[in-house]
Design an enzyme around this catalytic site. Sequence first.
Site, mmCIF file in Angstrom:
data_model
loop_
_atom_site.group_PDB
_atom_site.id
_atom_site.type_symbol
_atom_site.label_atom_id
_atom_site.label_comp_id
_atom_site.label_asym_id
_atom_site.label_seq_id
_atom_site.Cartn_x
_atom_site.Cartn_y
_atom_site.Cartn_z
ATOM 1 N N HIS A 69 2.392 2.017 -0.268
ATOM 2 C CA HIS A 69 1.921 2.319 0.647
ATOM 3 C C HIS A 69 2.737 3.375 1.836
ATOM 4 O O HIS A 69 3.488 3.526 1.103
ATOM 5 C CB HIS A 69 2.200 0.757 1.154
ATOM 6 C CG HIS A 69 1.294 -0.160 1.108
ATOM 7 N ND1 HIS A 69 0.859 -0.966 1.619
ATOM 8 C CD2 HIS A 69 1.365 -0.918 -0.567
ATOM 9 C CE1 HIS A 69 -0.033 -2.263 1.440
ATOM 10 N NE2 HIS A 69 0.589 -2.179 -0.582
ATOM 11 N N GLU A 70 1.361 3.789 2.768
ATOM 12 C CA GLU A 70 1.871 4.890 3.581
ATOM 13 C C GLU A 70 2.859 4.325 4.820
ATOM 14 O O GLU A 70 2.884 3.120 4.782
ATOM 15 C CB GLU A 70 0.726 5.933 4.324
ATOM 16 C CG GLU A 70 -0.264 6.224 2.907
ATOM 17 C CD GLU A 70 0.713 6.651 2.084
ATOM 18 O OE1 GLU A 70 2.215 7.880 2.911
ATOM 19 O OE2 GLU A 70 0.759 6.961 0.526
#
Length: 356
Positions: free
Chosen positions: A198-199
């Site tokens: 995930h960012e």
Amino acid sequence: SGVIGSGLAVFSRHKIHDAFLYRYSLNGYPYMAHHGDWFGGKAVGMVVLNICGMVAHVYVTHLHAEYSRDKDTYLPHRVVQSWELLNFIRHTAGCADLVILGGDLNMHPQDLGNRLLRGYTGLRDAYTEAEKFDGCEEGITLIAQNPFINKKELVPFEKGVRIDYILFKGSGKVSVKCESLSTTKGSVPGKSFPYSDHEALNAVLLLQREEEEASGQADCCTGEVLPALVDMVTEARTEVKVGLHCVERMRYSAARMGVMGLALLLLELAIALVPWLALSVEQPFPRASFYLLGLLCFATLLLTLVLYIFYTTQVKALQGAEDQMRLAVGGLQERLEGRPLCQPGAPNKPSDSPVS
């Protein structure tokens, strides 16, 4: 929480005065080991900070993953987790000047659980509130180019989805606005791999004390949003009922399989008594096969008993959430009709009509 841990953590430059962790009552299924959510033990963590004399309640959470958009078997679990999360925040953040929630909600912005969480608590989305944004397109935090994810799980969203959030709200004493929000953009600078699947999100919040303290914290359940809340809670209640019926069917199947295993075990015991009743010392079946069949029947009986107990706990959790939602809908409808709810500890007002 859980077998391998929920993965929740809070690092703060301000002193942490208090902390608490609440594990959600529903966390998926242990036999879905390749998903791993049950072993992680999804939960919500809370820490209490003092920021320049302002009390801040910071929450961090990770809800159950959505592995298929079309056949989302975990939707009732995620809805119940959202319900427990919003109630946990409502009942613990009453004295807070600032409330911040961050984490992987595994829900799109317009998903039921997300709308219910923001509508009931009054939390605001940093992405939509930020004056300046620097990050992936449309704030996406699970991008298709990430090598750690399965692209099939993103169908039909080719670019990716936004499922990680920073939500916040102030109080009667403190106003809050989001000056900027940024995300990481794929790979680590100078490397061929990203930080995570995930960012990451980074928000800058501006806190300002109110010159005149409001009479109380703003009520998010105003007349304008009450109809929408009633619809959302009713929709959530419907999803919970669907999940409840599904679990009840699985519990019935486990009970039926257990009865079959018990019947086979009793039949085998009856066969074992044949040589004694016939005054014979010979066993009509090979001993190894006889013992193996008995072991199989006992293992089936034990497994179905464990499954029956597990499904019973799921049924009770879903029933409890559905009962809470039913009461919540009743309370919201009373407020919609103009009948105020009694506050705990408030004295009863005498009736204007005479008592005969």
